[in-house]
Design a protein around this motif. Structure first.
Motif, PDB file in Angstrom:
ATOM      1  N   THR A  67       0.837  -1.205   0.000  1.00  0.00           N
ATOM      2  CA  THR A  67       0.000   0.000   0.000  1.00  0.00           C
ATOM      3  C   THR A  67       0.872   1.256   0.000  1.00  0.00           C
ATOM      4  N   GLY A  68       1.921   1.254   0.817  1.00  0.00           N
ATOM      5  CA  GLY A  68       2.822   2.403   0.864  1.00  0.00           C
ATOM      6  C   GLY A  68       3.529   2.623  -0.455  1.00  0.00           C
ATOM      7  N   HIS A  69       3.925   1.530  -1.099  1.00  0.00           N
ATOM      8  CA  HIS A  69       4.600   1.637  -2.398  1.00  0.00           C
ATOM      9  C   HIS A  69       3.666   2.233  -3.451  1.00  0.00           C
ATOM     10  N   LEU A  70       2.436   1.709  -3.528  1.00  0.00           N
ATOM     11  CA  LEU A  70       1.493   2.233  -4.508  1.00  0.00           C
ATOM     12  C   LEU A  70       1.145   3.690  -4.197  1.00  0.00           C
ATOM     13  N   SER A  71       1.043   4.024  -2.929  1.00  0.00           N
ATOM     14  CA  SER A  71       0.778   5.418  -2.548  1.00  0.00           C
ATOM     15  C   SER A  71       1.888   6.347  -3.047  1.00  0.00           C
ATOM     16  N   ALA A  72       3.140   5.878  -2.962  1.00  0.00           N
ATOM     17  CA  ALA A  72       4.261   6.682  -3.459  1.00  0.00           C
ATOM     18  C   ALA A  72       4.159   6.875  -4.971  1.00  0.00           C
ATOM     19  N   LEU A  73       3.822   5.811  -5.703  1.00  0.00           N
ATOM     20  CA  LEU A  73       3.684   5.927  -7.152  1.00  0.00           C
ATOM     21  C   LEU A  73       2.567   6.903  -7.513  1.00  0.00           C
ATOM     22  N   VAL A  74       1.461   6.844  -6.763  1.00  0.00           N
ATOM     23  CA  VAL A  74       0.343   7.762  -7.005  1.00  0.00           C
ATOM     24  C   VAL A  74       0.802   9.211  -6.830  1.00  0.00           C
ATOM     25  N   GLU A  75       1.553   9.479  -5.778  1.00  0.00           N
ATOM     26  CA  GLU A  75       2.036  10.833  -5.521  1.00  0.00           C
ATOM     27  C   GLU A  75       3.036  11.267  -6.604  1.00  0.00           C
TER      28      GLU A  75
ATOM     29  N   LYS B  51      -9.431   6.200  -6.692  1.00  0.00           N
ATOM     30  CA  LYS B  51      -9.479   5.454  -5.435  1.00  0.00           C
ATOM     31  C   LYS B  51      -8.185   5.702  -4.686  1.00  0.00           C
ATOM     32  N   SER B  52      -8.201   5.503  -3.395  1.00  0.00           N
ATOM     33  CA  SER B  52      -6.953   5.527  -2.634  1.00  0.00           C
ATOM     34  C   SER B  52      -6.193   4.240  -2.908  1.00  0.00           C
ATOM     35  N   ALA B  53      -4.905   4.240  -2.634  1.00  0.00           N
ATOM     36  CA  ALA B  53      -4.107   3.033  -2.828  1.00  0.00           C
ATOM     37  C   ALA B  53      -4.646   1.881  -1.988  1.00  0.00           C
ATOM     38  N   LYS B  54      -5.022   2.156  -0.767  1.00  0.00           N
ATOM     39  CA  LYS B  54      -5.540   1.122   0.129  1.00  0.00           C
ATOM     40  C   LYS B  54      -6.830   0.519  -0.414  1.00  0.00           C
ATOM     41  N   THR B  55      -7.760   1.388  -0.835  1.00  0.00           N
ATOM     42  CA  THR B  55      -9.031   0.901  -1.371  1.00  0.00           C
ATOM     43  C   THR B  55      -8.803   0.071  -2.630  1.00  0.00           C
ATOM     44  N   ALA B  56      -7.914   0.535  -3.491  1.00  0.00           N
ATOM     45  CA  ALA B  56      -7.643  -0.187  -4.735  1.00  0.00           C
ATOM     46  C   ALA B  56      -7.094  -1.583  -4.462  1.00  0.00           C
TER      47      ALA B  56
END
Length: 436
Positions: free
Chosen positions: A231-239, A412-417
């Motif tokens: 989740t943290g990794h995908l959140s970083a990619l999103v940002e 969507k948020s990374a967590k939700t996705a």
């Protein structure tokens, strides 16, 4: 002037002597190798055809893995299917469950009196395509793992060390920022997003993709990659996507074209992209291992394989199976495997091919070309990093990528996705188990 009878018949006798006693047996091989890789597949088949006179292997490109498998499934209904089918590594569970379709390779080779032992293959590769008793079900052909590529010319322009690949994700971020400062359109991109950013990310960080050793422990596995690290990794990619520090390039290998077109300075994609990248890049290429997040305990662990293997399909004449066994014996030769590995970037599937390549000094002359092997064998594999065997995973992979796309687009948020990817993927696993 009339010729003596024995002279008049001489041309006919010569023709009869020169004609083969039996017709050449054609063996059709449907594959998923486009571009430079497809040309290398044709070369291998041509070399085998020239090595003997009884069999002719005919390779045919049928599209990428999903298209190739779909074409074969339709062809089976009309008995127009090939003897050999190349299938993606994540289709192993699906192929195993296809009752009456597959002729297991260990049975084929035994029936044809050919030596064929799992011990000759690299352990991480052999285990992927064997049953729980260690019997090889398909022939390992094109094993790859994702690695990092970078544009050394752009690194120099950005004031980065061209001889040092970024080793961690924070280092990738820092390098990408410097690339953007020098007006490089995109810092980093990845091919095959689920394979790179979920499956190999999890293995490299020693995290489970699914229960029961990622499905290798038997049926009944359930996905569980929606953890804090992924989740943290995908959140970083999103940002990063917002400023093109990271820039999404689609579900297949379009990222590779963006890299060798100098649009993106860093690429994470298949080790087998090397052939196309070298053929098209107009700059000096650097290589590195997968980056990792240093705050995740257990990283880096080891990566897992991708690529595919060759499955033999039931329902072909015995003469074709004799030729298939001969062809697989040819493919097992160290020189054949070594050339395929050296030219394409796919891994040598046998220990002998690796040793042959090393003895030739190939790795010394071509720094970075052994990264895939060193990365795959970086540490003894754990239950989390042996690979995966999950039914209908081709469908599940599309679900994961769809959810990743929703997160990157801000829907969507990374967590939700990731939660949705796990929920929907587990529904597919349940359906697969009920059907089989």
């Amino acid at each position: 002037m009339r010729l003596p009878r024995f002279l008049a018949l001489a041309p006919l006798a010569w023709l009869l002597a020169a004609s083969p006693a039996t017709a050449v047996t054609e063996i059709h091989w449907w594959h998923a190798m486009p571009g430079e890789l497809g040309r290398e597949v044709e070369r291998i088949a041509g070399d085998f055809n020239l090595s003997q006179s009884e069999y002719k292997v005919i390779p045919t490109y049928k599209g990428l893995y999903t298209e190739t498998m779909t074409a074969a499934m339709f062809a089976l209904r009309s008995k127009q299917h090939p003897a050999i089918l190349q299938s993606a590594e994540v289709s192993t569970a699906t192929m195993m469950a296809a009752k009456g379709v597959v002729y297991p390779v260990h049975l084929l080779m035994r029936a044809q009196g050919m030596d064929f032992s799992p011990s000759t293959f690299l352990p991480a590769i052999a285990a992927y395509y064997a049953d729980t008793s260690g019997n090889m079900l398909s022939f390992p052909f094109n094993a790859s793992t994702p690695i990092l590529y970078y544009n050394k010319d752009q690194f120099r322009l950005a004031g980065l060390d061209p001889d040092k690949a970024p080793a961690t994700w924070p280092e990738v971020e820092a390098a990408a920022r410097k690339l953007l400062e020098r007006k490089i359109p995109c810092g980093v991109t990845t091919g095959w997003p689920s394979w790179v950013n979920v499956e190999n990310f999890s293995a490299f960080h020693n995290l489970p993709i699914a229960t029961l050793d990622n499905g290798l422990g038997g049926p009944g596995a359930r996905l569980q990659f929606n953890n804090v690290a992924v989740t943290g990794h995908l959140s970083a990619l999103v940002e990063w996507q917002k400023s093109r520090l990271f820039d999404y390039s689609g579900r297949t290998n379009d990222a590779e074209r963006r890299f060798y077109g100098s649009e993106c300075g860093i690429l994470i994609s298949s080790s087998a992209a090397r052939a196309d990248i070298i053929a098209n890049a107009k700059f000096e290429i650097g290589y590195g291992m997968l980056p990792y997040w240093p705050n995740v305990t257990g990283a880096p662990q080891n990566s897992i394989i991708g690529g595919g293997s060759l499955w033999v399909l039931h329902g072909r004449p015995d003469a074709e199976y004799r030729g298939v066994a001969r062809f697989f014996a040819f493919l097992s030769r160290p020189d054949v495997q070594a050339h395929w590995h050296q030219w394409t970037g796919y891994m040598p599937v046998t220990q002998a091919a690796y040793e042959h390549t090393k003895a030739l000094g190939f790795y010394d002359r071509n720094p970075g070309t052994d990264i895939s092997i060193r990365q795959l064998t970086l540490n003894p594999p754990t239950a989390n990093s042996k690979g995966l065997r999950l039914g209908s995973y081709v469908v599940i992979r599309d679900i994961i990528q769809e959810e990743i796309e929703d997160a990157l687009a801000g829907r969507k948020s990374a967590k939700t996705a990731l939660d949705e990817a796990v929920r929907r993927g587990n529904e597919i696993l349940s359906q697969f188990e009920k059907a089989n």
